[in-house]
Enzyme design. Structure first.
Site, PDB file in Angstrom:
ATOM      1  N   ARG A 176     -21.522   0.599 -14.007  1.00 48.10           N
ATOM      2  CA  ARG A 176     -21.929  -0.724 -14.464  1.00 48.10           C
ATOM      3  C   ARG A 176     -20.726  -1.634 -14.631  1.00 48.10           C
ATOM      4  O   ARG A 176     -19.678  -1.221 -15.130  1.00 48.10           O
ATOM      5  CB  ARG A 176     -22.673  -0.609 -15.798  1.00 48.10           C
ATOM      6  CG  ARG A 176     -23.187  -1.934 -16.311  1.00 48.10           C
ATOM      7  CD  ARG A 176     -24.073  -1.765 -17.514  1.00 48.10           C
ATOM      8  NE  ARG A 176     -24.553  -3.043 -18.002  1.00 48.10           N
ATOM      9  CZ  ARG A 176     -25.346  -3.175 -19.052  1.00 48.10           C
ATOM     10  NH1 ARG A 176     -25.757  -2.108 -19.715  1.00 48.10           N
ATOM     11  NH2 ARG A 176     -25.734  -4.365 -19.453  1.00 48.10           N
ATOM     12  N   ASP A 178     -13.779  -4.660 -16.565  1.00 49.46           N
ATOM     13  CA  ASP A 178     -12.633  -3.829 -16.217  1.00 49.46           C
ATOM     14  C   ASP A 178     -12.403  -2.690 -17.198  1.00 49.46           C
ATOM     15  O   ASP A 178     -11.277  -2.210 -17.361  1.00 49.46           O
ATOM     16  CB  ASP A 178     -11.358  -4.690 -16.106  1.00 49.46           C
ATOM     17  CG  ASP A 178     -11.512  -5.796 -15.080  1.00 49.46           C
ATOM     18  OD1 ASP A 178     -12.100  -5.532 -14.009  1.00 49.46           O
ATOM     19  OD2 ASP A 178     -11.063  -6.929 -15.355  1.00 49.46           O
ATOM     20  N   ARG A 179     -13.468  -2.278 -17.878  1.00 49.98           N
ATOM     21  CA  ARG A 179     -13.416  -1.194 -18.873  1.00 49.98           C
ATOM     22  C   ARG A 179     -12.504  -1.517 -20.047  1.00 49.98           C
ATOM     23  O   ARG A 179     -12.101  -0.626 -20.804  1.00 49.98           O
ATOM     24  CB  ARG A 179     -12.967   0.128 -18.213  1.00 49.98           C
ATOM     25  CG  ARG A 179     -13.965   0.664 -17.178  1.00 49.98           C
ATOM     26  CD  ARG A 179     -15.299   0.960 -17.838  1.00 49.98           C
ATOM     27  NE  ARG A 179     -16.274   1.559 -16.949  1.00 49.98           N
ATOM     28  CZ  ARG A 179     -17.226   0.866 -16.289  1.00 49.98           C
ATOM     29  NH1 ARG A 179     -17.271  -0.451 -16.410  1.00 49.98           N
ATOM     30  NH2 ARG A 179     -18.094   1.479 -15.525  1.00 49.98           N
ATOM     31  N   LEU A 180     -12.183  -2.783 -20.235  1.00 49.97           N
ATOM     32  CA  LEU A 180     -11.375  -3.204 -21.383  1.00 49.97           C
ATOM     33  C   LEU A 180     -12.323  -3.677 -22.487  1.00 49.97           C
ATOM     34  O   LEU A 180     -12.385  -4.853 -22.832  1.00 49.97           O
ATOM     35  CB  LEU A 180     -10.379  -4.287 -20.969  1.00 49.97           C
ATOM     36  CG  LEU A 180      -9.351  -3.833 -19.935  1.00 49.97           C
ATOM     37  CD1 LEU A 180      -8.456  -4.992 -19.525  1.00 49.97           C
ATOM     38  CD2 LEU A 180      -8.515  -2.672 -20.497  1.00 49.97           C
TER      39      LEU A 180
END
Length: 219
Positions: free
Chosen positions: A13, A196-198
């Protein structure tokens, strides 16, 4: 490797466009902030927004998880009900350090609670048990939860025995081995998915004075 069975591509996702979770937007205490997010989950129509994953561990540190339903919360903690003789009940007694996770994936949110679990007052158990459907009340008497049984017929026989014990005209009380457990938090983390998984991770942590400090955690 050559010859391996092809693996299906797993979904990934993208949280791009998700709102920022900022320190200044948070309530001063975890339960007020939790109330806001829980209300959002209810308003969004999430199925069973009070469902939470409960993680416990035995005395040797071997973990287990299951989904249970939150039945109440306030500044003292989060409450659920169970059979005290079940695996989760036994592990909660032997090792009261537990964690909870509310997986509100449809909203790109999670809430993780870590704390200590203890039984609620018996009067609270009795008041809640009286609100349960009669079938659920009888089920609490019928099932030796988490024990090995020979077949489904054994479970049905337990229910039949409970029905004989408590005919339709009688009140079904809570079993002595059944009741509420309250998780009193020492940390509560609010997780908001970001690009960005941040991800944004903001955590309430109980301080030495009994208040709550808020800290940001790296994603």
């Amino acid at each position: 490797m050559t010859g391996d069975t092809p693996r299906p591509s797993l979904p990934r996702r993208d949280y791009r466009g998700a709102p920022e979770l900022r320190r200044r937007d948070l309530a001063v205490d975890w339960h007020t902030q939790f109330a806001r997010w829980f209300a959002d989950a209810v308003a969004a129509g999430l199925p069973e927004p009070n469902a939470m994953v409960l993680a416990t561990a035995d005395v040797d540190g071997r973990p287990s998880t299951r989904t249970v339903l939150m039945k109440g919360y306030d500044e003292t903690g989060i409450v659920f009900f169970t059979n005290y003789r079940s695996r989760k009940g036994a592990e909660a007694t032997d090792n009261p350090s537990v964690s909870l996770l509310f997986p509100w994936f449809a909203m790109s949110r999670q809430v993780e609670v870590r704390g200590v679990v203890a039984p609620v007052p018996r009067a609270q158990t009795e008041a809640y048990f009286a609100t349960r459907p009669r079938g659920s009340q009888l089920g609490a008497w019928a099932s030796p939860q988490s024990r090995v049984v020979p077949d489904r017929a054994a479970v049905d026989a337990g229910l039949a025995a409970a029905r004989r014990r408590f005919p339709e005209s009688t009140v079904v009380p809570p079993p002595p081995h059944w009741g509420g457990l309250r998780v009193t938090p020492w940390t509560v983390e609010f997780w908001q998915g970001r690009a960005d998984r941040l991800h944004d991770r903001l955590r309430y942590r109980r301080d030495a004075g009994g208040g709550w400090s808020i800290e940001r955690i790296a994603p």
